[in-house]
Every structure is written in structure tokens, then in C-alpha cells.
Design an enzyme around this catalytic site. Structure first.
Site, PDB file in Angstrom:
ATOM      1  CG  PHE A  41      -1.927   1.104   1.218  1.00  0.00           C
ATOM      2  CD1 PHE A  41      -3.073   1.036   0.442  1.00  0.00           C
ATOM      3  CD2 PHE A  41      -1.716   2.226   1.995  1.00  0.00           C
ATOM      4  CE1 PHE A  41      -3.992   2.064   0.441  1.00  0.00           C
ATOM      5  CE2 PHE A  41      -2.628   3.271   2.005  1.00  0.00           C
ATOM      6  CZ  PHE A  41      -3.772   3.198   1.222  1.00  0.00           C
ATOM      7  CB  ILE A  66      -0.028 -13.919  -0.300  1.00  0.00           C
ATOM      8  CG1 ILE A  66       1.298 -13.825  -1.067  1.00  0.00           C
ATOM      9  CG2 ILE A  66      -0.531 -15.360  -0.246  1.00  0.00           C
ATOM     10  CD1 ILE A  66       2.470 -14.473  -0.392  1.00  0.00           C
ATOM     11  CB  THR A  70     -10.758 -10.590   4.705  1.00  0.00           C
ATOM     12  OG1 THR A  70      -9.470  -9.975   4.583  1.00  0.00           O
ATOM     13  CG2 THR A  70     -10.948 -11.156   6.106  1.00  0.00           C
ATOM     14  CG  HIS A  72      -6.524  -6.392   3.841  1.00  0.00           C
ATOM     15  ND1 HIS A  72      -6.874  -5.107   4.210  1.00  0.00           N
ATOM     16  CD2 HIS A  72      -5.172  -6.440   3.903  1.00  0.00           C
ATOM     17  CE1 HIS A  72      -5.783  -4.422   4.476  1.00  0.00           C
ATOM     18  NE2 HIS A  72      -4.732  -5.193   4.299  1.00  0.00           N
ATOM     19  CG  PHE A  97       1.629  -2.935 -10.176  1.00  0.00           C
ATOM     20  CD1 PHE A  97       1.470  -2.245  -8.988  1.00  0.00           C
ATOM     21  CD2 PHE A  97       0.922  -4.112 -10.359  1.00  0.00           C
ATOM     22  CE1 PHE A  97       0.629  -2.714  -7.995  1.00  0.00           C
ATOM     23  CE2 PHE A  97       0.076  -4.604  -9.378  1.00  0.00           C
ATOM     24  CZ  PHE A  97      -0.070  -3.904  -8.193  1.00  0.00           C
ATOM     25  NE  ARG A 111       1.566 -16.468 -10.881  1.00  0.00           N
ATOM     26  CZ  ARG A 111       1.201 -17.719 -10.646  1.00  0.00           C
ATOM     27  NH1 ARG A 111       1.817 -18.445  -9.730  1.00  0.00           N
ATOM     28  NH2 ARG A 111       0.219 -18.292 -11.328  1.00  0.00           N
TER      29      ARG A 111
END
Length: 131
Positions: A41, A66, A70, A72, A97, A111
């Protein structure tokens, strides 16, 4: 980002390896800088502040989100993606990004090689942006 640090550090290693292949001066603090933020964030604000200095040809934002129990992860991923896009547009600085968004840690580990793609993308965008 430091959250999910094992994944972020592995991505970082992939990015650095790719940049070294292209003779990017990793040790030169005037040319290359690394900063660490608590989580994905916080990437967009930090990237924005770096870009405002006009010192950097491109910024690669690395991290991993990950999925948990929830939604989130969805909010964080979407907010970070939007924030990084806005920071790039407002500063006219290419921003990559480089955030993995996966269902589990195993998918994230699979990945890690995306790091080289993020580095190549930054180099390509820096060249395009200089034209």
C-alpha cells in the site's frame, strides 16, 4: 515492500541480476537507489516522492500480496496499482508495478522470475520516455 519479505527479496534479486546484465550501475547511489516500505500500500506514495526529485529514469515497485481469508488483498492490490499509476502520470516517470498478487505463497514463489521482466520493462520505458 517489506511485507512478505522473502518474496520481495527474491524479486529484488531477480531485478538486480537483470539490471546488471544491462550494465546498470547498481553501486552508484546517484544512479540507483533502493528504499523499503512497510507494505504494498505504501509503494505509491514513496514512488511518487522519489519521482518528484526528477533524478530517476524509472521506478520499479516490488512486493507481494497473498490472498488471505478476507478481501483485504483485493483492496490493497487495487489501491496500490491505482496509486502507482497516478504517481507515474503525475510525475511523467515510468513506474513498474512489480507486485505479485497470488492465491498462496507457492504461487508467489513460482512467479519470482517475473523480476527480470520488471527490470526489462523499466529499461524499455526509460528509453521510450527519453524520446
Amino acid at each position: 515492500s517489506v511485507f512478505n519479505e522473502e518474496i520481495s527479496q527474491d524479486l529484488r534479486s531477480e531485478v538486480l541480476n537483470e539490471l546488471k546484465k544491462h550494465d546498470i550501475k547498481i553501486k552508484d547511489q546517484n544512479y540507483f537507489v533502493e528504499i523499503y516500505v512497510p507494505g504494498v500500500f505504501e509503494l505509491s506514495q514513496s514512488a511518487y516522492h522519489l519521482a518528484k526529485t526528477s533524478k530517476y529514469d524509472a521506478i520499479i515497485c516490488l512486493g507481494a500480496v497473498i490472498k488471505g481469508e478476507t478481501k483485504h488483498d483485493e483492496y490493497i492490490s487495487m489501491s496500490a496499482g491505482y496509486g502507482i499509476t497516478q504517481a507515474s502520470i503525475l510525475t511523467d516517470t515510468p513506474m513498474i508495478f512489480g507486485v505479485l498478487t497470488t492465491e498462496n505463497i507457492q504461487q508467489a514463489k513460482e512467479r519470482i522470475s517475473k523480476g527480470s521482466y520488471y527490470a526489462k520493462s523499466a529499461l524499455e520505458m526509460a528509453i521510450l520516455n527519453s524520446c
